[in-house]
Design a protein around this motif. Structure first.
Motif, PDB file in Angstrom:
ATOM      1  N   TYR A   1       0.829  -1.216   0.000  1.00 17.55           N
ATOM      2  CA  TYR A   1       0.000   0.000   0.000  1.00 17.55           C
ATOM      3  C   TYR A   1       0.857   1.257   0.000  1.00 17.55           C
ATOM      4  CZ  TYR A   1      -2.226   4.014   2.096  1.00 17.55           C
ATOM      5  OH  TYR A   1      -2.602   5.301   2.364  1.00 17.55           O
TER       6      TYR A   1
ATOM      7  N   VAL B   1      -4.821  -4.390  -1.036  1.00 15.17           N
ATOM      8  CA  VAL B   1      -3.859  -3.314  -0.793  1.00 15.17           C
ATOM      9  C   VAL B   1      -4.583  -2.049  -0.340  1.00 15.17           C
ATOM     10  CG1 VAL B   1      -2.186  -1.775  -1.899  1.00 15.17           C
ATOM     11  CG2 VAL B   1      -2.114  -4.236  -2.370  1.00 15.17           C
TER      12      VAL B   1
ATOM     13  N   GLU C   1      -5.267   1.014   3.922  1.00 17.18           N
ATOM     14  CA  GLU C   1      -5.200   2.452   4.187  1.00 17.18           C
ATOM     15  C   GLU C   1      -6.118   2.845   5.335  1.00 17.18           C
ATOM     16  OE1 GLU C   1      -5.874   6.783   1.965  1.00 17.18           O
ATOM     17  OE2 GLU C   1      -6.072   4.933   0.820  1.00 17.18           O
TER      18      GLU C   1
END
Length: 808
Positions: free
Chosen positions: A105, A175, A179
């Motif tokens: 990420y 991925v 976040e």
């Protein structure tokens, strides 16, 4: 291995936009939620439409076709994969052994930032050279959501990045799920701000956002058997790959101190506590355009010399770090508890820091662009400051302070500029929710600003007197009471004298007795002769009585003086406050609500007296959401269907195009595709609920969703009481009757209760207790489930819920 180095930053102190493919770049105007200024009849507050592609005189060889490679067309999946590998190796935040989803990420985010930087810098450069009018959106909150999927979607590179990550053994969805939500906002106020930034970039409006960089956010919510518990957000612990720290962009901010008048006849704010703010920039890319605007967030600190090395070496470590801690805590928490005096001071410091830092930055940019042709009268034609709610209200006295005390303008000049520059978005119609600040706290923390506010307040009252006259003092009193900026504060003497109550004159007792004596003497026909001694005694008594008469007459005159209406004096039992919303209305050229019905209530109720005084100030800007983030990117299944049946994806930029679906309202094929997309999305929510809570819910049930911050007026309590009633009715029926009488329903709650809001936290506890009871009742089964998604990160849950809601 092929690598792509990050392009150098060209102008690290601000940012500007490019329009793609000849798209218009408009300066000012009312688009993007920035209210138009007064005097539009003369200039319309717009510049001619222009674009980078056509502006060869300004840009030279820099255009989408030449000079700057277009990231929209020049990147393929192999080049992207190489760039991601480069950042995984040479922008290390993790150990080199494993290419985990989290490491992937961060490397992917840095790769996307490479692409954004080209447009970001060109945008900045273009704004600067064209010297366009620029909007600045000041907000205490920006609820940004995840940046990765939004950025690659706006760059039209979602497919390329998905393929690149597949080549590297990763899935884009896995991925992207790494976040954390940027903990910069809490609710609708912050989401509105973020949607505006996205839309303004997409529409090629020159616009920036300004906020604070909260280290620990609002809080991270945990749900236990005792209800909600709060711990600090950790969104910055692993670094935030989307921001660039601008160490060369910093400004001083002052608190406390005193105001003195210098030999130059200007007011000077001296002494007190001084801190330093530093800029952190986050790119805001537009959709299908090279325009990349900026969200500038401020962090707070003090210079290194403020660290008390002597105290530290002497063992007094707390004292040595005191200045740093006092400065840094300003940006620790979004909405710190304000029940204590210290909490109130900290909140006011936050608001002033946002206003002062942002205005200093805006003014520096205006002066830089103006160069040798600096003219302060041009400021409103180059700058528009939009205050998102009342938190940035101090922009008004701060801009006045800078213009008068620092730049040397007169009061009238500064007021004219301020009023034409600033505008206000109202977010509440509840009188108790309109922000008020203690005048005593503000006077201590910001003494010069209080002086300015007092002058604005007095001039407002003069306007009220001019409007309503002095004949009907009851009406005048009502208007002054409603509209004043300062509440429970003595009226200025010039206004106070208008509220004098005449008092009847009282006659002295001695004078009254004397009249009676004279009258009685006139009725006596004969007066006995007095001896000489008696006459002398009478003279002495007469002198005494005359002195007494004079004294009582003076007292009578004093008693007969007109008295002031108690209204003109403050009540010592009540707090003296500054009404921030009133200051916003007075100091700005525009006031807008966020829905038509809301704006009407603002005009007819909340600020009706102001509306009578300045009707042209009030307008409506209906809230919306960006269809890019909330349909195009989060719901690709539905997006495909919309584009197929409409015939293009033009609806992403022009939602009016969605009306074309009406002609297919009865088309069974569309119905089937629509239901299929909805089913796919509901299965995602079912999986998420099972993963996060352990509960298994029926994907064919109705999903009844309420995601809002927990508050009494948001009516979560009413909702859960309705669920209790439904459950009670079910329990009174047989199993067969239940199946016939009720549609299976999954009731989903999401939201946070403010840490010190006890009643809201009780509602959270009630919801979780009801959920535990209902969900473990085997007799009810799938007919009713209550999911307290409060323990699921809202960034994750909202994303999944919205893909379902949009298909309902």
């Amino acid at each position: 291995m092929a690598t792509t180095a990050s392009p150098p930053l060209q102008l690290a102190t601000a940012s500007r936009p490019l329009a793609s493919g000849g798209g218009a770049l408009l300066a000012g105007g009312s688009g993007g939620g920035v209210a138009p200024g007064r005097g539009r009849g003369r200039a319309q507050r717009r510049v001619a439409a222009c674009s980078v592609a056509s502006d060869r005189d300004v840009r030279g060889s820099v255009s989408p076709e030449e000079g700057l490679p277009s990231v929209l067309h020049s990147m393929d999946s192999s080049a992207i994969a190489s760039n991601i590998k480069h950042h995984a190796e040479f922008t290390p935040l993790f150990s080199p052994e494993h290419f985990s989803p989290l490491k992937a990420y961060h490397a992917t985010a840095k790769s996307v930032l490479d692409a954004l930087l080209i447009n970001w810098n060109a945008t900045y450069d273009y704004y600067n050279k064209m010297n366009v009018k620029q909007a600045y959106y000041l907000s205490m909150e920006f609820l940004q959501g995840r940046a990765l999927t939004n950025a690659i979607g706006n760059l039209e590179l979602t497919g390329e990045y998905a393929e690149a990550l597949k080549q590297l053994g990763q899935k884009l969805e896995d991925v992207a799920s790494q976040e954390p939500d940027a903990a910069l906002g809490n609710g609708g106020l912050g989401r509105l701000a973020s949607c505006f930034l996205d839309s303004m970039a997409t529409l090629n409006y020159p616009a920036w956002g300004y906020g604070l960089r909260y280290k620990y956010g609002l809080f991270k919510q945990l749900i236990t058997k005792d209800g909600q518990e709060e711990i600090a957000e950790d969104w910055l612990e692993m670094g935030y790959p989307w921001e660039i720290v601008r160490n060369d962009v910093s400004y001083p901010v002052k608190f406390y101190g005193k105001v003195v008048e210098g030999t130059d006849c200007r007011k000077h704010w001296i002494g007190g506590e001084n801190i330093k703010v530093v800029a952190h920039d986050v790119p805001i890319p537009g959709y299908k355009t090279r325009t990349t605007n900026n969200l500038r967030l401020w962090s707070t600190t003090v210079p290194a010399q403020d660290f008390d090395l002597g105290a530290f070496n002497a063992g007094d470590h707390t004292k040595a770090c005191e200045a740093h801690l006092n400065a840094e805590k300003i940006c620790h928490i979004l909405y710190p508890g304000d029940e204590s005096p210290e909490g109130k001071v900290l909140r006011l410091k936050q608001q002033y820091t946002l206003c002062s830092a942002s205005l200093q930055d805006i003014i520096a940019r205006f002066e830089s662009r103006a160069g040798d042709s600096l003219n302060w009268e041009d400021f409103p034609s180059k700058v528009a400051v939009q205050m998102n709610d009342t938190h940035p209200t101090l922009c008004i006295p701060e801009l006045m302070r800078i213009l008068i005390d620092v730049k040397g303008l007169s009061w009238n000049e500064a007021w004219s500029i301020t009023e034409r520059t600033v505008a206000y978005t109202n977010h509440t119609v509840l009188p108790e929710a309109l922000e008020k600040w203690s005048l005593d706290i503000m006077q201590k923390l910001l003494p010069r600003h209080v002086e300015i506010i007092e002058t604005i307040d007095e001039e407002l009252m003069n306007n009220i007197v001019s409007k309503y006259g002095t004949t009907d003092t009851s009406l005048l009193k009502k208007k002054v009471k409603e509209m004043r900026i300062l509440d429970n504060v003595d009226l200025p003497s010039s206004i106070a004298q208008l509220f004098v109550k005449p008092k009847e004159k009282k006659e002295s007792t001695a004078k009254s007795n004397k009249k009676v004596l004279v009258k009685s003497l006139e009725t006596i026909d004969e007066v006995e002769e007095k001896t000489e001694l008696e006459e002398e005694e009478a003279e002495v008594i007469s002198e005494i009585e005359e002195e007494k008469d004079e004294s009582e007459e003076v007292e009578a005159e004093e008693d007969s003086k007109d008295e002031l209406d108690p209204f003109v004096k403050s009540d010592p039992e009540l707090p003296r406050v500054v009404r921030m919303a009133n200051l916003c209305v007075v100091g700005g050229h525009s006031v807008n609500g966020v829905a038509e019905i809301h704006s009407e209530i603002v005009k007819q109720d909340v600020f009706n007296s102001f509306y009578e005084l300045w009707p042209s100030k009030f307008q409506n800007k209906t809230n919306g959401v960006t269809p890019r983030r909330w349909i195009r990117f989060c719901n690709p299944e539905l997006s495909t269907i919309l584009s197929k049946w409409i015939g293009s994806d033009d609806w992403v930029l022009n939602t009016d195009k969605l009306a074309e679906l009406k002609k297919f309202a009865d088309n069974e094929d569309l119905h089937l595709e629509w239901r299929a997309a909805k089913r796919v999305n509901k299965m995602k929510v079912v999986s998420l609920i099972r993963e996060k809570t352990g509960y298994i819910v029926n994907p064919d049930a109705m999903f009844d969703v309420q995601v809002k911050r927990i508050h009494e007026y948001k009516r979560q309590l009413l909702n859960i009481l309705g669920i209790v009633y439904r459950y009670k009715k079910m329990k009174e029926m047989s199993a067969e009757e239940r199946v016939k009488s009720f549609v299976p329903r999954v009731c989903i709650f999401g939201g946070k209760a403010f840490a010190t809001y006890i009643q809201a936290k009780r509602i959270v506890k009630f919801i979780t207790d009801v959920a535990a009871t209902v969900n473990h009742d085997s007799g009810i089964g799938d007919l009713l489930k209550v999911i307290s998604s409060l323990s699921i990160p809202l960034a994750v849950f909202n994303f999944h819920l919205l893909v379902v809601a949009i298909c309902l």
